[in-house]
Motif scaffolding. Structure first.
Motif, mmCIF file in Angstrom:
data_model
loop_
_atom_site.group_PDB
_atom_site.id
_atom_site.type_symbol
_atom_site.label_atom_id
_atom_site.label_comp_id
_atom_site.label_asym_id
_atom_site.label_seq_id
_atom_site.Cartn_x
_atom_site.Cartn_y
_atom_site.Cartn_z
ATOM 1 N N TYR A 314 35.392 18.530 -3.823
ATOM 2 C CA TYR A 314 35.991 17.377 -3.144
ATOM 3 C C TYR A 314 37.454 17.168 -3.530
ATOM 4 O O TYR A 314 38.254 16.640 -2.750
ATOM 5 C CB TYR A 314 35.182 16.110 -3.432
ATOM 6 C CG TYR A 314 35.450 15.486 -4.778
ATOM 7 C CD1 TYR A 314 36.397 14.476 -4.926
ATOM 8 C CD2 TYR A 314 34.761 15.910 -5.910
ATOM 9 C CE1 TYR A 314 36.657 13.909 -6.158
ATOM 10 C CE2 TYR A 314 35.003 15.350 -7.141
ATOM 11 C CZ TYR A 314 35.955 14.337 -7.265
ATOM 12 O OH TYR A 314 36.203 13.782 -8.490
ATOM 13 N N GLY A 315 37.831 17.600 -4.736
ATOM 14 C CA GLY A 315 39.198 17.361 -5.194
ATOM 15 C C GLY A 315 40.252 18.160 -4.450
ATOM 16 O O GLY A 315 41.426 17.776 -4.430
ATOM 17 N N VAL A 316 39.869 19.287 -3.832
ATOM 18 C CA VAL A 316 40.842 20.137 -3.132
ATOM 19 C C VAL A 316 40.553 20.199 -1.643
ATOM 20 O O VAL A 316 41.185 20.976 -0.931
ATOM 21 C CB VAL A 316 40.821 21.569 -3.717
ATOM 22 C CG1 VAL A 316 41.282 21.557 -5.155
ATOM 23 C CG2 VAL A 316 39.429 22.183 -3.602
#
Length: 358
Positions: A314-316
């Motif tokens: 989810y962070g990228v």
């Protein structure tokens, strides 16, 4: 009835009616403030705190002047709010997942050809490996938590002396308080290293390790719910069986377990829900390979689960990639909701059976 008593009752009745008349507009003001705060929050207004402060002031005044009526209204509001939040979460997940579903179509849930997950270039998003990984780890976890949980519940409820029960039951429930990241770290550093050295696995992390760790994490849920179900079996049923000359074990096997079967089944289903939604243990242990094991039944293979996919990417993620992660969330949401409904249905059926209802 004396004149003083009649006067007092009349005064009390008038006071109650005037209090009810005052509570209605007060509740209306509080509801408008809360609704305005929710609307402003959804549209991103910087003035969200103003109606929220009005609602808090209204509640504080209501609790000071009309405590009973305000507490009743707050309880009703909390119930409505829970349903509204659940509905909003459902709608939000579906809306955010729709772009990826439109992009991939049914292949998002059926495609099995390589590559199954690619976020750059020609984007491909198939959730099949993640759904398979979630299914395998859940089955492995319940093969551990199911039998051990039911056995533990039977021991605590039917076999253990009071002194032992007072120690064992809190100890089992303490397992639920250990953070999942700790379980995952222990599984990665101990179980993974052991299997790498003794079984000569070619990759770090495997589905069987995740299943073992998540099974241990699901134990408190299964034990607690199953023990409550077994303890709820009427004592008269057990006493009647013993009076006919059966042994304690025969009574447990032929009377207690069948009578509590629905509740025990609900306990196992709740444990399944716990295993399906586990994130950190799977994220720490697995090697995050978005492909199916070869062969498919290889539990020592490395793949991905729905929860670990979301946690690791989810962070990228952005655009269609982020939408695909929301689609994974929708699958999880639907699965856990279905399991919860099934467990509640089974518990209700158990209650009706124990009460002699059809």
């Amino acid at each position: 009835m004396s004149t003083s008593e009649l006067h007092r009752q009349l005064k009390d009745r008038i006071g109650v009616e005037s209090a009810d008349d005052a509570v209605v507009p007060l509740g209306a003001v509080g509801a408008v403030c809360l609704l305005g705060s929710a609307v402003m929050f959804l549209i991103g207004s910087p003035f969200t705190a103003l109606p929220l402060a009005g609602f808090l002031f209204t509640v504080a005044y209501g609790l000071y002047e009309y405590q009973a009526a305000t507490a009743k209204a707050l309880s009703f509001l909390a119930t409505i709010g829970t349903g509204a939040i659940l509905a909003l979460i459902t709608i939000y997940l579906i809306v955010e997942a729709l772009p990826a579903i439109r992009f991939m179509g049914a292949e998002m849930f059926t495609a099995t050809s390589e590559p199954m997950w690619r976020t750059r270039g020609e984007e491909i998003y198939s959730l099949v490996p993640m759904m398979w990984g979630t299914l395998v780890t859940t089955v492995l976890a319940m093969l551990i938590a199911g039998p051990l949980g039911v056995a533990g519940a039977l021991f605590i409820s039917e076999i253990a002396p009071d002194a032992v029960r007072e120690v064992v039951k809190p100890a089992v429930e303490t397992l639920a308080g250990i953070p999942s990241i700790v379980y995952g770290f222990i599984g990665f550093t101990i179980l993974n290293d052991y299997m790498m050295e003794n079984l000569e696995l070619t990759t770090s992390g495997s589905l069987v390790i995740v299943g073992m760790v998540v099974g241990l994490m699901s134990l408190p849920t299964v034990v607690s719910v199953a023990e409550d179900a077994i303890a709820s079996v009427p004592e008269s049923m057990k006493s009647g069986s013993l009076a006919l000359g059966t042994t304690d074990w025969q009574t447990t096997k032929s009377i207690t377990i069948p009578a509590a079967f629905s509740g025990v089944s609900a306990a196992v289903l709740l444990g399944v829900g716990r295993a399906v939604g586990e994130t950190m243990a799977a994220t720490v242990i697995l090697g995050h390979a978005q492909r199916l094991p070869d062969p498919l039944y290889d539990v020592f293979g490395n793949t991905e689960t729905l929860t670990s996919l979301i946690a690791s990417q989810y962070g990228v993620a952005s655009g269609t990639h982020m939408s695909a992660l929301f689609a994974a969330g929708v699958v999880l949401f639907v699965s856990v909701t279905a399991l919860s409904i099934c467990s509640q249905y089974i518990e209700r059926r158990m209650k009706h059976q124990l009460q002699g209802e059809s």
